[in-house]
Design a protein around this motif. Structure first.
Motif, PDB file in Angstrom:
ATOM      1  N   THR A  86      19.040   8.205 100.214  1.00 48.78           N
ATOM      2  CA  THR A  86      17.856   7.383 100.477  1.00 48.78           C
ATOM      3  C   THR A  86      17.407   7.496 101.928  1.00 48.78           C
ATOM      4  O   THR A  86      16.357   6.949 102.291  1.00 48.78           O
ATOM      5  CB  THR A  86      18.124   5.905 100.148  1.00 48.78           C
ATOM      6  OG1 THR A  86      19.198   5.417 100.976  1.00 48.78           O
ATOM      7  CG2 THR A  86      18.507   5.733  98.694  1.00 48.78           C
TER       8      THR A  86
ATOM      9  N   ARG B  29      11.767   8.440 101.162  1.00 50.00           N
ATOM     10  CA  ARG B  29      11.081   7.223 101.589  1.00 50.00           C
ATOM     11  C   ARG B  29       9.570   7.335 101.365  1.00 50.00           C
ATOM     12  O   ARG B  29       8.902   6.356 101.031  1.00 50.00           O
ATOM     13  CB  ARG B  29      11.428   6.930 103.048  1.00 50.00           C
ATOM     14  CG  ARG B  29      12.908   6.586 103.182  1.00 50.00           C
ATOM     15  CD  ARG B  29      13.349   6.221 104.582  1.00 50.00           C
ATOM     16  NE  ARG B  29      14.758   5.825 104.558  1.00 50.00           N
ATOM     17  CZ  ARG B  29      15.441   5.417 105.608  1.00 50.00           C
ATOM     18  NH1 ARG B  29      14.852   5.338 106.801  1.00 50.00           N
ATOM     19  NH2 ARG B  29      16.717   5.078 105.492  1.00 50.00           N
TER      20      ARG B  29
ATOM     21  N   ARG C  91       9.026   6.634  97.644  1.00 53.73           N
ATOM     22  CA  ARG C  91       9.118   5.192  97.397  1.00 53.73           C
ATOM     23  C   ARG C  91       7.848   4.465  97.856  1.00 53.73           C
ATOM     24  O   ARG C  91       7.298   3.617  97.146  1.00 53.73           O
ATOM     25  CB  ARG C  91      10.323   4.622  98.125  1.00 53.73           C
ATOM     26  CG  ARG C  91      10.536   3.125  97.949  1.00 53.73           C
ATOM     27  CD  ARG C  91      11.347   2.547  99.086  1.00 53.73           C
ATOM     28  NE  ARG C  91      10.700   2.784 100.367  1.00 53.73           N
ATOM     29  CZ  ARG C  91      11.312   2.689 101.532  1.00 53.73           C
ATOM     30  NH1 ARG C  91      12.593   2.390 101.589  1.00 53.73           N
ATOM     31  NH2 ARG C  91      10.654   2.915 102.656  1.00 53.73           N
TER      32      ARG C  91
ATOM     33  N   SER D 192       7.400   4.703 107.321  1.00 54.17           N
ATOM     34  CA  SER D 192       8.855   4.807 107.194  1.00 54.17           C
ATOM     35  C   SER D 192       9.301   6.252 107.028  1.00 54.17           C
ATOM     36  O   SER D 192      10.382   6.642 107.497  1.00 54.17           O
ATOM     37  CB  SER D 192       9.358   3.957 106.018  1.00 54.17           C
ATOM     38  OG  SER D 192       8.842   4.433 104.799  1.00 54.17           O
TER      39      SER D 192
ATOM     40  N   GLN E  76      16.402   0.418 107.775  1.00 53.91           N
ATOM     41  CA  GLN E  76      16.505   0.591 106.330  1.00 53.91           C
ATOM     42  C   GLN E  76      17.863   1.208 106.000  1.00 53.91           C
ATOM     43  O   GLN E  76      18.231   2.241 106.566  1.00 53.91           O
ATOM     44  CB  GLN E  76      15.385   1.499 105.807  1.00 53.91           C
ATOM     45  CG  GLN E  76      13.990   0.963 106.057  1.00 53.91           C
ATOM     46  CD  GLN E  76      12.928   1.853 105.454  1.00 53.91           C
ATOM     47  OE1 GLN E  76      13.189   2.644 104.549  1.00 53.91           O
ATOM     48  NE2 GLN E  76      11.714   1.741 105.960  1.00 53.91           N
TER      49      GLN E  76
END
Length: 390
Positions: A140, A146, A149, A308, A353
């Motif tokens: 991840t 990211r 997502r 991100s 994160q």
């Protein structure tokens, strides 16, 4: 000036695979120094490794218990801020619980623990201590994961209808555990690895990747676990059908007997307005198929990516970033969260994160549900995994 964080490591000694990876990822952050360790069940070998990587003799501990006692006695400006647990799976629970209870932050390799009972107990300990707890589902940390997502959360795919995740390796296609391979030996041993083989080792990564990217909540599953190598007590191949809240469907396959394959982790997500595909062996590219236009190839570091995804990139476009960079992004997120705590401010969301304790607990529940389904005569087994934390 902001001081660098101090870390200790339990496990990851001579012959380990994941310990050196953690140490390299840690160093890449430029924010955390490894200053202590109990690297091996053999105190002599552990001490040798500690000295080899530059630790002082007094902080190359003979056991994790000795390390815990000694670090607690040090002054606050000398003791470790966090401990990194990279032992075989059966030691995750006692080590993580003891350090959490003593007030240390923890970064633990996956799967979190052997059972959900252990996981719930660990959750209570961490909540009571008020400490940070991260689980290294490191995939991840990739920028384009990211980005995927963020695109899904932003509605670019519309309603997610179907997801397919597969994680295929070939390194256990033969009885490697009977040929002196240390990594194969403990990963195929139920006492050390847990109740699942391929499903626990790499299937847990796959389901975490899928749920983190899609945000879907698992409701039920139908699993087939199989062992192809004779004499192996744990599964080396898994196929799982998934049902999610809201009606989405999914497929997960995890195999360590896919002869010739290396680390073939891939994810496809199909929505009402578009689809995405990402592959770990080509991690800097994300393919997007919008319903109303041509295929798009998104690349790491491009200025049109989400905040991100950009924050997770270190190099300019066209310079490949890979596994260690993604792994380091998990540590970078932990460091940012800890710095924010120390400085009494909100953490920067694009940076802070990382998979947390609840992600780890959901992974353990998924393993248990999959094994339960594989041994059941019922077609569908209700899932207790729940949704992702991000």
């Amino acid at each position: 000036m902001r001081r660098r964080l101090r870390a200790g490591m339990v496990g990851g000694g001579p012959g380990a695979f994941i310990g050196p990876v953690h140490r390299q990822a840690l160093a890449l952050t430029g924010q955390i120094d490894l200053v202590a360790g109990a690297f091996s069940s053999d105190p002599g070998r552990g001490r040798e490794l500690g000295l080899e990587i530059g630790l002082t003799p007094e902080r190359s501990y003979p056991s994790w218990e000795a390390m815990l006692v000694a670090e607690q006695r040090l002054a606050a400006d000398q003791r470790i801020d966090l401990v990194i647990v990279v032992t075989p799976n059966h030691l995750h629970y006692p080590v993580a619980r003891a350090f959490s209870e003593a007030g240390f932050h923890v970064v633990c390799d996956k799967p979190l623990v052997h059972t959900s009972v252990q996981g719930e107990d660990l959750r209570r300990v961490v909540e009571a201590a008020g400490t940070l707890f991260a689980v290294t589902y490191n995939y991840t940390g990739y920028p384009m994961v990211r980005q995927a997502r963020d695109m899904i959360q932003g509605g670019r795919l519309g309603t997610v209808r179907r997801s397919v995740v597969q994680y295929h390796q070939g390194w256990l296609a033969t009885g490697l555990e009977r040929q002196g391979n240390k990594q194969a030996a403990w990963r195929t041993d139920p006492a050390r690895s847990g109740i699942a083989g391929a499903m626990g080792d790499i299937g847990s990564h796959a389901v975490n990747l899928l749920t983190t990217v899609t945000g879907l909540r698992l409701e039920a599953l139908c699993a087939d676990l199989h062992t192809f190598v004779p004499g192996r007590p744990l599964d080396d191949d898994a196929s799982v059908l998934l049902r999610f809240s809201g009606g989405a469907r999914g497929v997960l396959t995890a195999s360590q007997i896919a002869t010739g394959l290396e680390n073939d982790l891939s994810l496809q997500v199909f929505g009402s307005e578009g689809s995405l595909a990402w592959r770990q062996e080509e991690p800097n590219r994300l393919v997007f198929w919008p319903a109303d236009g041509p295929q798009q190839l998104l690349t790491r570091g491009s200025p049109h990516l989400s905040p991100s995804a950009l924050a997770a990139s270190r190099l300019p476009t066209g310079h490949p970033e890979g596994f260690l960079g993604a792994f380091s992004n998990i540590y970078r997120g932990v460091a940012e969260a800890l710095f924010a705590r120390q400085e009494g401010r909100a953490a920067i969301p694009e940076i802070a994160q990382f998979p947390d304790l609840m992600d780890g607990l959901r992974g353990v529940r998924m393993i248990e549900d999959t094994v339960r389904s594989a041994h059941s005569r019922e077609k569908w087994t209700s899932a207790s995994v729940g949704g992702p934390s991000v």
